[in-house]
Design an enzyme around this catalytic site. Structure first.
Site, short mmCIF file in Angstrom:
data_model
loop_
_atom_site.label_atom_id
_atom_site.label_comp_id
_atom_site.label_asym_id
_atom_site.label_seq_id
_atom_site.Cartn_x
_atom_site.Cartn_y
_atom_site.Cartn_z
N CYS A 1 -25.51 -4.74 -10.15
CA CYS A 1 -24.43 -3.82 -9.76
C CYS A 1 -24.82 -2.98 -8.55
CB CYS A 1 -24.01 -2.95 -10.93
SG CYS A 1 -25.35 -2.07 -11.70
N HIS B 1 -30.96 -4.51 -10.39
CA HIS B 1 -29.62 -4.35 -10.94
C HIS B 1 -28.61 -5.04 -10.03
CE1 HIS B 1 -30.47 -0.92 -13.86
NE2 HIS B 1 -31.62 -1.15 -13.28
N CYS C 1 -25.77 -4.15 -17.53
CA CYS C 1 -25.50 -2.74 -17.28
C CYS C 1 -24.22 -2.34 -18.04
CB CYS C 1 -25.32 -2.56 -15.78
SG CYS C 1 -24.38 -1.15 -15.32
N GLU C 2 -24.31 -1.26 -18.80
CA GLU C 2 -23.14 -0.87 -19.60
C GLU C 2 -22.04 -0.23 -18.74
OE1 GLU C 2 -24.54 1.87 -22.55
OE2 GLU C 2 -24.24 3.62 -21.28
N HIS C 3 -22.36 0.10 -17.51
CA HIS C 3 -21.36 0.72 -16.64
C HIS C 3 -20.53 -0.30 -15.87
CE1 HIS C 3 -24.45 4.10 -16.86
NE2 HIS C 3 -23.42 4.47 -17.58
N HIS C 4 -21.11 -1.49 -15.63
CA HIS C 4 -20.40 -2.49 -14.83
C HIS C 4 -20.31 -3.87 -15.50
CE1 HIS C 4 -21.92 0.47 -11.82
NE2 HIS C 4 -20.69 0.31 -11.34
N GLN D 1 -31.03 1.34 -18.11
CA GLN D 1 -32.47 1.04 -18.13
C GLN D 1 -33.30 2.12 -18.81
OE1 GLN D 1 -34.00 -0.48 -14.40
NE2 GLN D 1 -36.12 -0.03 -15.00
#
Ligand SMILES: [Zn+2]
Length: 237
Positions: free
Chosen positions: A198, A196, A127-130, A168
């Site tokens: 996260c 996920h 995940c690019e956010h976490h 995703q």
């Protein structure tokens, strides 16, 4: 909408920054994305892989030390270099278009004009956010326009786009659009079903939910074709 605009144009500069940070943070936790293309800097590939590993290592060391870990310990000593290598050579090597797998096309000699479905392709991405993993199954289908590709290439393409920090929805679209280009047809469908970490290991700690995303191009936008695809991938194993 209007309220948001008013908030963002508030004359207080500090407040403005704080609000945009809040929105960006929320965007990350909601896993929203801003574009189909992975956002890349113009100098993304100026450095060699080895230069990138050498640059990342001290940064990761600093993160660990800031957290209070003693890197003189034998177990931790090698971690910064190990993580740097893993990022550049494994987990995120799909950022570089030079690593895109070659996609050799064959003539469709059998004149098989039905749907071809490759289902249950395992994928692992982050995940690019976490920067923690999300993973699951990808199901890919196309209707040949006269060209076909080897089945393993479908797996390779899913793997290539998975080896980036991802969202995703974007991953699903990138695979779909790349297949449309390679196969020279709009008739492509992709469905991805993922867990996920996260979401399950932190935040709301929901470990029972899955996230499903889809891409339907060309004939797959027609109800019958879409339903046929969905019927095939419903059959488990
Ligand atoms: Zn996340």
């Amino acid at each position: 909408m209007k309220q948001k605009e008013t908030l963002l144009t508030t004359p207080l500069k500090d407040q403005k920054i704080e609000l945009s940070h809040l929105i960006i943070e929320e965007m990350g936790d909601e896993h929203k994305t801003s574009s189909v293309d992975t956002p890349l800097r113009s100098d993304a590939f100026d450095k060699t892989d080895d230069d990138k590993i050498a640059a990342i290592e001290p940064h990761f060391r600093a993160i660990m030390e800031t957290l209070g870990m003693d890197l003189n310990d034998d177990s931790l000593r090698g971690t910064p270099l190990r993580v740097a290598k893993m990022y550049v050579k494994e987990l995120f090597q799909g950022l570089n278009p030079a690593n895109m797998p070659s996609m050799t096309l064959f003539e469709n000699k059998f004149q098989y004009n039905e749907m071809l479905v490759e289902k249950n392709i395992n994928f692992y991405t982050n995940c690019e956010h976490h920067f923690v993993p999300f993973f699951g199954k990808a199901h890919v289908a196309y209707i040949s326009s006269g060209k076909v590709i080897g089945l393993s290439k479908l797996n390779r393409l899913v793997e290539y786009f998975s080896k980036r920090p991802q969202v995703q929805e974007r991953l699903t679209m990138q695979i779909g659009k790349a297949l449309q280009t390679v196969l020279q047809t709009q008739d492509v469908a992709v469905m991805m079903d993922a867990k996920h970490l996260c979401v399950s290991s932190r935040g709301v700690k929901d470990d029972s939910s899955n996230t499903i995303t889809s891409f339907f191009g060309g004939k797959f936008q027609e109800e019958n074709t879409k339903l046929e695809f969905l019927k095939y991938i419903e059959l488990n194993d």
